[in-house]
Structure formats: C-alpha cells, structure tokens
Motif scaffolding. Structure first.
Motif, PDB file in Angstrom:
ATOM      1  N   GLY A   1       0.848  -1.178   0.000  1.00 12.40           N
ATOM      2  CA  GLY A   1       0.000   0.000   0.000  1.00 12.40           C
ATOM      3  C   GLY A   1       0.887   1.233   0.000  1.00 12.40           C
ATOM      4  N   TYR A   2       0.424   2.299   0.593  1.00 11.38           N
ATOM      5  CA  TYR A   2       1.195   3.544   0.596  1.00 11.38           C
ATOM      6  C   TYR A   2       2.238   3.508   1.709  1.00 11.38           C
ATOM      7  CZ  TYR A   2      -2.259   5.460  -2.633  1.00 11.38           C
ATOM      8  OH  TYR A   2      -3.060   5.682  -3.725  1.00 11.38           O
ATOM      9  N   ILE A   3       3.493   3.345   1.314  1.00 12.20           N
ATOM     10  CA  ILE A   3       4.624   3.403   2.230  1.00 12.20           C
ATOM     11  C   ILE A   3       5.410   4.657   1.861  1.00 12.20           C
ATOM     12  CG2 ILE A   3       6.719   2.242   3.023  1.00 12.20           C
ATOM     13  CD1 ILE A   3       5.410  -0.413   2.128  1.00 12.20           C
ATOM     14  N   LEU A   4       5.742   5.455   2.853  1.00 12.24           N
ATOM     15  CA  LEU A   4       6.345   6.760   2.586  1.00 12.24           C
ATOM     16  C   LEU A   4       7.740   6.624   1.992  1.00 12.24           C
ATOM     17  CD1 LEU A   4       6.218   9.814   2.740  1.00 12.24           C
ATOM     18  CD2 LEU A   4       7.049   9.674   5.100  1.00 12.24           C
ATOM     19  N   THR A   5       7.869   6.979   0.716  1.00 12.07           N
ATOM     20  CA  THR A   5       9.153   7.043   0.024  1.00 12.07           C
ATOM     21  C   THR A   5       9.139   8.298  -0.841  1.00 12.07           C
ATOM     22  OG1 THR A   5       8.426   5.833  -1.952  1.00 12.07           O
ATOM     23  CG2 THR A   5       9.254   4.511  -0.108  1.00 12.07           C
TER      24      THR A   5
ATOM     25  N   PHE B   1      -4.118   5.480   4.548  1.00 14.69           N
ATOM     26  CA  PHE B   1      -3.471   4.397   5.294  1.00 14.69           C
ATOM     27  C   PHE B   1      -1.951   4.368   5.092  1.00 14.69           C
ATOM     28  CE2 PHE B   1      -7.644   2.689   3.706  1.00 14.69           C
ATOM     29  CZ  PHE B   1      -8.359   2.904   4.881  1.00 14.69           C
ATOM     30  N   ARG B   2      -1.349   5.499   4.820  1.00 13.36           N
ATOM     31  CA  ARG B   2       0.094   5.508   4.566  1.00 13.36           C
ATOM     32  C   ARG B   2       0.867   5.242   5.858  1.00 13.36           C
ATOM     33  NH1 ARG B   2       2.933  10.242   1.131  1.00 13.36           N
ATOM     34  NH2 ARG B   2       2.612  11.495   2.999  1.00 13.36           N
ATOM     35  N   VAL B   3       1.920   4.425   5.751  1.00 10.89           N
ATOM     36  CA  VAL B   3       2.769   4.127   6.895  1.00 10.89           C
ATOM     37  C   VAL B   3       4.175   4.637   6.612  1.00 10.89           C
ATOM     38  CG1 VAL B   3       1.399   2.114   7.572  1.00 10.89           C
ATOM     39  CG2 VAL B   3       3.376   1.810   6.044  1.00 10.89           C
TER      40      VAL B   3
ATOM     41  N   LEU C   1       8.383   4.527   6.464  1.00 14.85           N
ATOM     42  CA  LEU C   1       9.259   3.605   5.743  1.00 14.85           C
ATOM     43  C   LEU C   1       9.654   2.412   6.603  1.00 14.85           C
ATOM     44  CD1 LEU C   1      10.864   3.070   3.137  1.00 14.85           C
ATOM     45  CD2 LEU C   1      12.726   4.418   4.107  1.00 14.85           C
ATOM     46  N   GLU C   2       9.983   2.651   7.867  1.00 16.67           N
ATOM     47  CA  GLU C   2      10.411   1.552   8.728  1.00 16.67           C
ATOM     48  C   GLU C   2       9.296   0.539   8.932  1.00 16.67           C
ATOM     49  OE1 GLU C   2      12.333   0.728  13.175  1.00 16.67           O
ATOM     50  OE2 GLU C   2      11.977   2.777  12.487  1.00 16.67           O
ATOM     51  N   THR C   3       8.087   1.023   9.182  1.00 15.04           N
ATOM     52  CA  THR C   3       6.941   0.113   9.360  1.00 15.04           C
ATOM     53  C   THR C   3       6.681  -0.677   8.083  1.00 15.04           C
ATOM     54  OG1 THR C   3       5.916   1.604  10.975  1.00 15.04           O
ATOM     55  CG2 THR C   3       4.476   0.019   9.892  1.00 15.04           C
ATOM     56  N   GLY C   4       6.737   0.019   6.952  1.00 13.88           N
ATOM     57  CA  GLY C   4       6.487  -0.659   5.681  1.00 13.88           C
ATOM     58  C   GLY C   4       7.515  -1.714   5.363  1.00 13.88           C
ATOM     59  N   CYS C   5       8.799  -1.406   5.582  1.00 12.53           N
ATOM     60  CA  CYS C   5       9.857  -2.370   5.264  1.00 12.53           C
ATOM     61  C   CYS C   5       9.830  -3.563   6.216  1.00 12.53           C
ATOM     62  CB  CYS C   5      11.213  -1.684   5.277  1.00 12.53           C
ATOM     63  SG  CYS C   5      11.430  -0.569   3.863  1.00 12.53           S
ATOM     64  N   LYS C   6       9.469  -3.334   7.461  1.00 14.54           N
ATOM     65  CA  LYS C   6       9.315  -4.448   8.408  1.00 14.54           C
ATOM     66  C   LYS C   6       8.246  -5.413   7.894  1.00 14.54           C
ATOM     67  CE  LYS C   6       8.154  -5.506  13.229  1.00 14.54           C
ATOM     68  NZ  LYS C   6       7.800  -4.927  14.556  1.00 14.54           N
ATOM     69  N   ALA C   7       7.131  -4.870   7.409  1.00 13.79           N
ATOM     70  CA  ALA C   7       6.059  -5.712   6.877  1.00 13.79           C
ATOM     71  C   ALA C   7       6.484  -6.412   5.589  1.00 13.79           C
ATOM     72  CB  ALA C   7       4.810  -4.868   6.643  1.00 13.79           C
TER      73      ALA C   7
ATOM     74  N   PRO D   1       1.226  -3.246   4.236  1.00 13.16           N
ATOM     75  CA  PRO D   1       0.951  -4.105   5.390  1.00 13.16           C
ATOM     76  C   PRO D   1      -0.354  -4.879   5.195  1.00 13.16           C
ATOM     77  CG  PRO D   1       1.529  -1.872   6.099  1.00 13.16           C
ATOM     78  CD  PRO D   1       1.270  -1.824   4.621  1.00 13.16           C
ATOM     79  N   SER D   2      -0.454  -6.011   5.885  1.00 14.80           N
ATOM     80  CA  SER D   2      -1.640  -6.856   5.706  1.00 14.80           C
ATOM     81  C   SER D   2      -2.922  -6.089   6.016  1.00 14.80           C
ATOM     82  CB  SER D   2      -1.524  -8.099   6.586  1.00 14.80           C
ATOM     83  OG  SER D   2      -2.672  -8.910   6.433  1.00 14.80           O
TER      84      SER D   2
END
Length: 249
Positions: A186-190, A201-203, A205-211, A226-227
C-alpha cells in the motif's frame, strides 16, 4: 530454509535500502545494485554499521540496460557462488494523465517498471533454474488491482503487468524448488509517493519495510503489505465503482 545471499535492485534508497537494513540485522549477505554507486557506498556503510559480520557487495546497474541486468546478476552469482533470493524492486513513479502531453514520462515508467522488471525476472530465473533453487520476489502495488486515474494510470498498469508476469512464472515453476512471491504494498512513505499527501493508510518507511521483509520471509505466493488494511482494501477495490476509485488517486 534461510535465504542467506540476497540480491536487491534499486537498493540505494527507499524500500530497497529499507529492506536491506532489515536483512542486514538478520545476518544476511547482500548483493546490492542501483544506478548511483556513490549512494550504494553510503548504504553499505550504514549496513555494515548495523552488522559488521555480513558481506555487502555493490554494483552499478541501470535496469533499463537489459544486457547489463544479465551481466550484473551473473557477476553477483559468480562472486557469491549462489544467490538464494532476488528482489525485483527497482522502479519509478513518474507519470502524467493520458493525453496531456506526458507521453515520455509514461513511457519511462512503462519501460522501467515492466520491461526492465521482465529483464530482471528473466535473469533471476535463469540463475535459479541452473541452481535448482531460489526465491524470486517482485514488488507490485495495490494499484495493480484496478485502473487508477491521472498521473498514476500508467504506473498502475505496469504493476498489474508485473503481478501477472509473476503469477505466470509461479505457474511455470510449480513443480520445482524455486519459489515466487509477489508483494502488493500500500502507501509506504518514500520519495516516489511523498507528494501524495492524502494517500490513505500511509505508513512510515520503517513500518512498511518491516512488513515487506516479514512477508518475504514467509515465502507466500502473494501478500498485501501491510496486511491491514490492504487485504481488506483489495476486496473493496475489486468491487468498487469508478467513482470510488477516483478518490484513491
């Protein structure tokens, strides 16, 4: 099984570097490529600060130079002996609404996100077939599920094409030890989506890469990342009228 030797394209920044950092912390050896070697060298310093016991190898690569894709992947294979996982991550998000004079931007997006991804998949699977093992990971997007308007219309189409290509490869390799995973972030901040200030629902970068890394390690066929909420959003988007889709882009 533990995939010790991991190749990541587009690894100098964004999701590529974010995933590399998490794999470094897990003790994985990394083969990293991107257009800018100086940015890769800075990335290597960060990764070795996280874990000085891993191997980090770098090569400059423009994925739109298709011959170079094969050369670089094979060079990494020769250096590491084998490659256990290849992550097709390199991509761009430039674009313009169709018919508004932005053809060159849209063409560059199509060439980078699909044609260059095809070259990376070809090179990766050649290596895995020869080894008789490996894990191919492709980064599609939640935008692949439906057509989207405006500046991301071409981007969404390329990610749909990549998802279908990945599924075709998965079918080809069903009876082999080679695994194929398609991720739908989904939307991961880059930097690619920084200007989409109202992205739902943007997360970070760290949260997105962990997922992303969690999904990669599971070696599932497909995963929304993320799921939550994107697994549910997929069902919504597939059934949504065009008026609702217009609000997502």
């Amino acid at each position: 099984m533990t995939r010790k030797r991991i190749l990541i394209t587009g690894a100098s920044a964004g999701l590529g570097l974010g995933m590399a950092k998490r794999f470094a912390a897990m003790g994985r050896d990394l083969a990293l490529c991107a257009r800018r070697l100086d940015a890769l060298e800075s990335a290597r310093d960060e990764l070795l600060a996280i874990n000085p016991d891993i191997k980090v190898s770098l090569r400059a690569l423009d994925v739109n130079d298709h011959a170079q894709v094969f050369e670089v992947f094979r060079a990494f294979q020769n250096e590491f002996g084998e490659l256990d996982r290849i992550i097709v991550n390199a991509g761009i998000g430039n674009g313009a609404p169709i018919g508004t004079g932005g053809f060159q931007h849209n063409l560059a997006t199509a060439q980078t996100n699909f044609c260059a991804a095809l070259a990376q998949c070809e090179a990766a699977v050649e290596i895995f077939r020869a080894q008789n093992h490996g894990h191919l990971v492709t980064l599609s997007s939640m935008s692949a599920w439906r057509g989207l308007k405006g500046s991301i219309a071409t981007y969404a189409a390329t990610k749909a094409g990549l998802a279908n290509l990945s599924e075709g490869i998965r079918i080809d390799l069903l009876d082999t030890p080679i695994k194929v995973t398609t991720l739908f972030p989904g939307y991961i901040l880059t930097d690619i989506n920084r200007d989409f200030k109202n992205a739902p629902f943007r997360v970070d970068l760290e949260t997105g890469c962990k997922a992303l890394v969690k999904a990669i390690e599971s070696e599932t066929a497909e995963a929304c990342v993320p799921s939550w909420p994107w697994t549910a959003m997929k069902r919504v988007m597939l059934a949504a009228p065009l008026s609702m889709l217009a609000k997502l882009s």
